[in-house]
Each structure stands twice: as C-alpha cells, then as structure tokens.
Motif scaffolding. Structure first.
Motif, PDB file in Angstrom:
ATOM      1  N   ASP A  13       0.821  -1.218   0.000  1.00 63.67           N
ATOM      2  CA  ASP A  13       0.000   0.000   0.000  1.00 63.67           C
ATOM      3  C   ASP A  13       0.854   1.266   0.000  1.00 63.67           C
ATOM      4  O   ASP A  13       0.378   2.341  -0.367  1.00 63.67           O
ATOM      5  CB  ASP A  13      -0.970   0.002   1.180  1.00 63.67           C
ATOM      6  CG  ASP A  13      -0.262  -0.022   2.529  1.00 63.67           C
ATOM      7  OD1 ASP A  13       0.763  -0.730   2.646  1.00 63.67           O
ATOM      8  OD2 ASP A  13      -0.725   0.637   3.474  1.00 63.67           O
ATOM      9  N   ASP A  14       2.132   1.161   0.379  1.00 63.45           N
ATOM     10  CA  ASP A  14       3.021   2.316   0.319  1.00 63.45           C
ATOM     11  C   ASP A  14       3.378   2.692  -1.118  1.00 63.45           C
ATOM     12  O   ASP A  14       3.898   3.783  -1.363  1.00 63.45           O
ATOM     13  CB  ASP A  14       4.318   2.036   1.086  1.00 63.45           C
ATOM     14  CG  ASP A  14       4.090   1.971   2.584  1.00 63.45           C
ATOM     15  OD1 ASP A  14       3.127   2.595   3.062  1.00 63.45           O
ATOM     16  OD2 ASP A  14       4.870   1.281   3.274  1.00 63.45           O
ATOM     17  N   GLN A  15       3.127   1.785  -2.054  1.00 65.56           N
ATOM     18  CA  GLN A  15       3.414   2.057  -3.463  1.00 65.56           C
ATOM     19  C   GLN A  15       2.138   2.260  -4.277  1.00 65.56           C
ATOM     20  O   GLN A  15       2.143   2.130  -5.499  1.00 65.56           O
ATOM     21  CB  GLN A  15       4.244   0.919  -4.072  1.00 65.56           C
ATOM     22  CG  GLN A  15       5.616   0.775  -3.449  1.00 65.56           C
ATOM     23  CD  GLN A  15       6.490  -0.224  -4.171  1.00 65.56           C
ATOM     24  OE1 GLN A  15       6.861  -0.039  -5.328  1.00 65.56           O
ATOM     25  NE2 GLN A  15       6.824  -1.317  -3.500  1.00 65.56           N
ATOM     26  N   ALA A  16       1.042   2.604  -3.611  1.00 67.15           N
ATOM     27  CA  ALA A  16      -0.228   2.870  -4.301  1.00 67.15           C
ATOM     28  C   ALA A  16      -0.193   4.292  -4.867  1.00 67.15           C
ATOM     29  O   ALA A  16      -0.353   5.263  -4.133  1.00 67.15           O
ATOM     30  CB  ALA A  16      -1.397   2.714  -3.327  1.00 67.15           C
ATOM     31  N   ILE A  17       0.028   4.411  -6.180  1.00 68.89           N
ATOM     32  CA  ILE A  17       0.196   5.734  -6.794  1.00 68.89           C
ATOM     33  C   ILE A  17      -0.719   5.925  -8.013  1.00 68.89           C
ATOM     34  O   ILE A  17      -0.441   6.759  -8.866  1.00 68.89           O
ATOM     35  CB  ILE A  17       1.662   5.968  -7.204  1.00 68.89           C
ATOM     36  CG1 ILE A  17       2.138   4.900  -8.202  1.00 68.89           C
ATOM     37  CG2 ILE A  17       2.558   5.989  -5.980  1.00 68.89           C
ATOM     38  CD1 ILE A  17       3.527   5.159  -8.763  1.00 68.89           C
ATOM     39  N   ARG A  66      -0.570  21.619  -5.614  1.00 69.04           N
ATOM     40  CA  ARG A  66      -1.428  22.162  -4.546  1.00 69.04           C
ATOM     41  C   ARG A  66      -2.733  21.390  -4.418  1.00 69.04           C
ATOM     42  O   ARG A  66      -3.317  21.317  -3.341  1.00 69.04           O
ATOM     43  CB  ARG A  66      -1.722  23.643  -4.810  1.00 69.04           C
ATOM     44  CG  ARG A  66      -0.501  24.533  -4.648  1.00 69.04           C
ATOM     45  CD  ARG A  66      -0.828  25.996  -4.856  1.00 69.04           C
ATOM     46  NE  ARG A  66       0.331  26.839  -4.632  1.00 69.04           N
ATOM     47  CZ  ARG A  66       1.233  27.119  -5.562  1.00 69.04           C
ATOM     48  NH1 ARG A  66       1.089  26.609  -6.775  1.00 69.04           N
ATOM     49  NH2 ARG A  66       2.267  27.885  -5.292  1.00 69.04           N
ATOM     50  N   ASP A  67      -3.208  20.808  -5.526  1.00 68.13           N
ATOM     51  CA  ASP A  67      -4.483  20.095  -5.476  1.00 68.13           C
ATOM     52  C   ASP A  67      -4.293  18.590  -5.288  1.00 68.13           C
ATOM     53  O   ASP A  67      -5.240  17.832  -5.379  1.00 68.13           O
ATOM     54  CB  ASP A  67      -5.287  20.357  -6.751  1.00 68.13           C
ATOM     55  CG  ASP A  67      -4.542  19.883  -8.002  1.00 68.13           C
ATOM     56  OD1 ASP A  67      -3.324  19.606  -7.918  1.00 68.13           O
ATOM     57  OD2 ASP A  67      -5.187  19.781  -9.074  1.00 68.13           O
ATOM     58  N   SER A  68      -3.066  18.142  -5.012  1.00 64.20           N
ATOM     59  CA  SER A  68      -2.816  16.709  -4.897  1.00 64.20           C
ATOM     60  C   SER A  68      -3.067  16.229  -3.474  1.00 64.20           C
ATOM     61  O   SER A  68      -2.990  16.993  -2.509  1.00 64.20           O
ATOM     62  CB  SER A  68      -1.383  16.366  -5.319  1.00 64.20           C
ATOM     63  OG  SER A  68      -0.462  16.961  -4.430  1.00 64.20           O
ATOM     64  N   GLU A  69      -3.351  14.931  -3.351  1.00 63.20           N
ATOM     65  CA  GLU A  69      -3.550  14.315  -2.051  1.00 63.20           C
ATOM     66  C   GLU A  69      -2.169  14.027  -1.466  1.00 63.20           C
ATOM     67  O   GLU A  69      -1.368  13.323  -2.057  1.00 63.20           O
ATOM     68  CB  GLU A  69      -4.357  13.023  -2.248  1.00 63.20           C
ATOM     69  CG  GLU A  69      -5.168  12.629  -1.047  1.00 63.20           C
ATOM     70  CD  GLU A  69      -4.359  11.754  -0.106  1.00 63.20           C
ATOM     71  OE1 GLU A  69      -3.664  10.841  -0.596  1.00 63.20           O
ATOM     72  OE2 GLU A  69      -4.404  12.000   1.114  1.00 63.20           O
ATOM     73  N   ILE A  70      -1.891  14.594  -0.304  1.00 65.59           N
ATOM     74  CA  ILE A  70      -0.522  14.599   0.225  1.00 65.59           C
ATOM     75  C   ILE A  70       0.000  13.195   0.481  1.00 65.59           C
ATOM     76  O   ILE A  70       1.191  12.915   0.279  1.00 65.59           O
ATOM     77  CB  ILE A  70      -0.438  15.463   1.503  1.00 65.59           C
ATOM     78  CG1 ILE A  70       1.036  15.749   1.847  1.00 65.59           C
ATOM     79  CG2 ILE A  70      -1.156  14.803   2.665  1.00 65.59           C
ATOM     80  CD1 ILE A  70       1.721  16.662   0.890  1.00 65.59           C
ATOM     81  N   LEU A  71      -0.861  12.265   0.915  1.00 61.06           N
ATOM     82  CA  LEU A  71      -0.397  10.903   1.197  1.00 61.06           C
ATOM     83  C   LEU A  71       0.083  10.215  -0.075  1.00 61.06           C
ATOM     84  O   LEU A  71       1.119   9.545  -0.070  1.00 61.06           O
ATOM     85  CB  LEU A  71      -1.514  10.081   1.854  1.00 61.06           C
ATOM     86  CG  LEU A  71      -2.047  10.594   3.191  1.00 61.06           C
ATOM     87  CD1 LEU A  71      -3.085   9.634   3.748  1.00 61.06           C
ATOM     88  CD2 LEU A  71      -0.914  10.771   4.196  1.00 61.06           C
ATOM     89  N   GLU A  72      -0.674  10.392  -1.159  1.00 59.13           N
ATOM     90  CA  GLU A  72      -0.260   9.765  -2.414  1.00 59.13           C
ATOM     91  C   GLU A  72       0.966  10.446  -2.996  1.00 59.13           C
ATOM     92  O   GLU A  72       1.849   9.780  -3.558  1.00 59.13           O
ATOM     93  CB  GLU A  72      -1.397   9.771  -3.438  1.00 59.13           C
ATOM     94  CG  GLU A  72      -0.978   9.225  -4.782  1.00 59.13           C
ATOM     95  CD  GLU A  72      -2.067   8.446  -5.497  1.00 59.13           C
ATOM     96  OE1 GLU A  72      -1.931   8.228  -6.697  1.00 59.13           O
ATOM     97  OE2 GLU A  72      -3.047   8.046  -4.851  1.00 59.13           O
TER      98      GLU A  72
END
Length: 574
Positions: A368-372, A514-520
């Motif tokens: 799940d750490d490589q879910a991009i 700026r509009d990206s999800e920080i976790l991803e």
C-alpha cells in the motif's frame, strides 16, 4: 529459486484467502511465481485451475516467462496444450473473455466490438462542435467608457445586457472594477460597437482596442482599461453546449475555471467514475460533474448503438454477469479455484468487485506504500480492509533485496509519516552504507548539476514527476549526452537502476501539486527513491518531502537494524 524464510511461508500457503504485505525490492513477482509452481509441482494442482492476474501486459509476459522457465526446468511440457499452463491475464483481458464467451447473457446482440481510442475521437468532435458553433454565432463587441477620464474597456459577448450587469455589479476586470468603485457607476457608459460572426470576434475586438488606444494617445489620455477576453465567447458557448447555467462573473468563478479544466481531463473523469462501479452497470446520469455527465451520456449512447465495450466495461459487465447468473459464477469458480493477484494495492472498487467473485482461495500480493494510481481509480484502502479481515491469512515480505541500507532507511523515514498505512518492518538485505546526495538546484543550475551526475559509467535513470518534465529533461540532455534513460516516476514503478537521479521542483511544475492528495504524493516520492540500487541523487528546489526523507528518526528499531547491518558487513568482508 532461492527464497528467504518469510517468502517461503507465503509460497507454501495452500487454501483460503491470503494477503502478502510486501515492500519495495522484496520479490513480489517472485513470490507469486513460486507459489504457482509450488501448487503445480508439490500439490499436484492442474495448471489450468490456476488464474494469475497481473497489472499490465508487460507484467503478464514477465510472469509467463518465469513460470514457463520453472516448469520446463522441472519437467519438459508441450506448449501447445493449454491445460499444461496456468492462465495469466490482466484483469481487463480476463473480463473481456467472460463477456465474449457469454455476450448474449450480457445483453449484446452479437460479440461486442472493443473500443480503445474512440473516446478521444468523440472528445475531439465535441470540442470541434463548440468551436464551430462559436464561429457562426453573433457576437457583440462592446465598450465600457468613463465619461470622466475617457478611459475605456473593450470586450465581447453573446449577451450584452447580461454582460453589462456583470461588469457594473462586480466586474471581473480588476482595473475596471476599481475605476467603477472610485468614480461611480453613473459615470460609465456601456455601448455595443458592432455585431460580428464569432470567427471575426477576436480580430474586431483587437481592431477596436487599437482604435481607442490611438485615440487616447491623440488626446493625451492613458491607455484603455482592458484585459484580453479572447476566450469569453468559448466560455459562453461551452455553457450552452453542456447546458451549464451561466452565472454572473463566470469568467472569474473558480468553479467554472475548473469546469474548463475538467473538459480537458474528461476522459479520465469518466473512466475514473466507471472504476468506482460496485453494483449493476455504469449509469452516466449519476455523475455529479455536469460536463462529464453530459459527455458520458452521449458517449455511452454511441457505444451502445455500436454494440461495443471499452476497457472499463470489460470489468463492469463481467462482474455484473457473475453476480446475476449464479450458474455462471460457479462455472468460473470451478474452472479457477486458485486465484492470485499481483500489485493488489492498485486495484479499483470495480476491480475488487470482479476479483472477489472468482474464488475463496484469493492470494493477493501488494504494497500500500506504493499505491500511486488513484488518478486512475486505484484505492489502497481495499488492500488495507482486506488485510484486516479476520479470515485472511497474513504474510510479510519486507526485506529489500534491491537497495543499500542507507537508501532503505531514508525511504522508510519518509513513508512512515503516512497514516493510515499497513505497518511494515522495512529493512535492507544489502548492509552497504553509502551517502545519498541531496542538492538544491534552480532552473539555471540544474543542467550543469545533472550533467555532472551523469558522468559516471553506472546504469542511470533520471526520474521526473510528469511527462512534461520528462520531455523538458530529454530536450536538455539531448544537447549534451544520450547516456541516460529518462522516464516518469509512474512508468518507473517496478523497475530498478544502479543509480537514480530524481529531479523535482526545478522545471516549473510543483511537487506536490497544490491540489494533490498529500499521502499519495509522498508515496510517489517514495517509489522514486526506492528504484535505486546503490546511488541516489535528489535534485531540486523546495519540497516538503526532502527534509522528511533526509532525516532518519533514531528509534530503538533503527539501532537494532544498524547492529544487524554491522554484523552482516563483517560477514560479507570475510
């Protein structure tokens, strides 16, 4: 093939659902391949009873090659006999097989045509319709003039009365708005200068701007108040075409600006919505985005009339078939009692809907750490939820066989900031410690720095966030060298190089956006850093992930891992 203790535990799993929680460079594909061979060679499972799902065609081919090599090494097989080999497919191709074999039960009059690039063609046609309509519609070229100073503003619109009200209530032009506020609305006049066909609007608008600019100079007045409104006509036509209510101050309304952007990304908007379908078939009228909804209704109608399906339909229709026809579901369950899925972290809700219908012996492998791939509809929460199910057997393969201990420790420091995530004991097999180079660069210094890092003879990849940056870097490097391979981080996933140079925040595009999800966004950075085997260079401007990646928390676990690396280095030297 050589397997470590944890890999062996996963490979020896036989029946029941299982999840293999993996880390980068830990041998995910090796485990999937080894388990398939184990089922065939040790448990005498007929190869034709095994279905393996890979993420893309390239992964399918790699898995086929590995399995065939393993089968041949143990016992020669006749490649012409399909029952001697397991079924290895992408999920889309497998869904297509179900539909083609059962097309009448799926509601098709004949075997459906497969649509690939037709959606791009239809989008292009829609854009053409808007531009064609704009070219022939009647457009008013208007003037707003201050009776006090003689300054004027020139614009164009299909509805002068509406546009006049917009300007006088809250003009979208900053200078004009300030002038109206300071001088008073009554000192300004609104006048239609002429009506012209849309194709002439920009040219005539430019003519009147030049005319009043010349007049202003003759009378020793300031230049006209003006902002280019060459896209105003297209905006108004856009609203008409998609039946979007035209609101006041539309051209400065951020929601409307987003609508224009969404038209550019309309393909992904529609396809992403289809990847969320978990019951029945796709209903385009359920889309909240008005532009996407109007387009999707037209697109789906055209596709139905052509008796066709697109890639996402392959999964949606296949799942719907198995849900509505229990006998068909039993047929496929009996045919494939063993199902394996690689890159489980990247599946969408629609994907999991189909996968979960196939077998109780689901063996999933992922990180799940490589879910991009959320922009395609991928949802790592599916893997997290599956892992938390009580009846799912859990295995962990988190020893990295690719990178040095230094790279792994820094990457770990970065990704452990993400929450929620599945916790993993990430550590390196390679005990070598080699400094990571982090260099701040600007658009002026990045070329020289990059070229200096490319001087070594190591196998090197230059990674960037977007295709736009890749193209820019390739353009720069082409003038000096051809020694590097340049690619995006997403395309680099699953690959490795001796040396990786990550370029970020130097060539205009921001990372993270700026509009990206920080976790991803953090996961994307993590994937980039873990492509490197022995050398990693990070070049760029300010990015919140760099200090996170640079500083390793000195926890108890960290010191235990360092003792392990020290002991292994001593043994390697001997």
């Amino acid at each position: 093939m050589q397997l470590d203790t944890n890999q062996k535990k996963a490979v020896n799993h036989t029946i029941g659902p299982a999840i293999v929680i993996a880390g980068p460079g830990s041998g995910k594909t090796t485990v999937v391949t080894a388990r398939i061979l184990n089922l065939i060679q040790r448990h005498n499972i007929p190869p034709s009873h095994i279905l393996a799902i890979a993420f893309n065609r390239k992964a399918v081919e790699e898995m086929e090659t590995r399995i065939l090599r393993g089968l041949v090494s143990s016992k020669p097989i006749d490649q012409t006999e399909p029952d001697k080999k397991p079924e290895i497919r992408t999920l889309h191709a497998f869904g297509k097989d179900i539909i083609v074999e059962n097309y009448k039960r799926a509601g098709f009059r004949e075997r459906p045509e497969i649509w690939t690039g037709q959606i791009d063609q239809i989008i292009s046609e829609e854009r053409g319709h808007i531009e064609q309509k704009a070219s022939i519609t009647s457009v008013a070229i208007y003037k707003i003039e201050s009776q006090k100073t003689g300054r004027c503003y020139i614009g164009q619109t299909t509805n002068p009365e509406r546009r006049r009200k917009e300007h006088f209530s809250h003009s979208s032009n900053d200078r004009l708005r300030q002038a109206i506020r300071s001088e008073g609305e009554t000192t300004f006049t609104f006048e239609v200068l002429e009506w012209v066909p849309g194709r002439e609007a920009n040219r005539r608008e430019a003519h009147w701007i030049a005319f009043y600019r010349e007049r202003a100079s003759v009378f020793n007045r300031a230049d006209p108040l003006r902002v280019t409104y060459s896209n105003q006509l297209i905006l108004e036509m856009f609203c008409q075409h998609f039946d979007i209510p035209y609101t006041e101050h539309l051209d400065r309304d951020p929601d409307f600006e987003n609508l224009r952007e969404r038209f550019n990304d309309i393909k992904e908007t529609v396809m992403r919505a289809k990847r969320q379908v978990t019951t029945g078939l796709f209903d385009p009228t359920n889309l909240e985005d008005r532009v996407a909804q109007v387009f999707a209704v037209k697109y789906e109608t055209l596709k139905t009339e052509a008796n066709a399906v697109d890639f996402e339909d392959m999964i949606i229709h296949a799942a719907n078939l198995l849900e509505n026809h229990p006998d068909l579901r039993r047929t496929y369950r009996d045919k494939y009692p063993y199902v394996l899925v690689d890159e489980f972290q990247d599946i969408s809700p629609a994907d999991f809907r189909l996968i979960s219908l196939l077998s109780e012996n689901l063996f999933a492998v992922g990180d799940d750490d490589q879910a991009i791939y959320s922009f395609r509809g991928g949802d790592s929460r599916i893997m997290q939820d599956f892992t938390n199910q009580r009846d799912v057997k859990k295995y962990e393969i988190t020893r990295n066989y690719r990178s040095t201990s230094t790279i792994v420790e820094h990457a770990r420091a970065l990704i452990e900031r993400n929450t929620p995530r599945i916790r993993k004991n990430l550590r390196a097999y390679n005990p070598i410690q080699k400094n990571i180079k982090i260099v701040e660069t600007t658009s002026e210094t990045v070329v020289a720095t990059l070229l200096g890092e490319l001087e070594s003879s190591q196998e090197t990849a230059v990674l960037a966030r977007t295709n736009y940056e890749t193209e820019r870097i390739q353009e720069i490097l082409a003038k000096y060298t051809t020694s590097a391979e340049v690619t995006t981080i997403h395309k680099a996933k699953g690959r490795e190089w001796e040396k990786v140079i990550l370029v970020h925040n130097t060539l205009e595009r921001r990372f993270p956006r700026r509009d990206s999800e920080i976790l991803e966004a953090r996961r994307v950075f993590y994937v980039a850093t873990t492509r490197a085997k022995s050398a990693l260079v990070v070049l760029g401007g300010r990015c919140p992930f760099v200090p996170e990646f640079e500083k390793i928390p000195k926890t108890v676990g960290y010191y235990f891992r360092q003792i392990g690396y020290w002991w292994r280095r001593k043994r390697w030297k001997k």
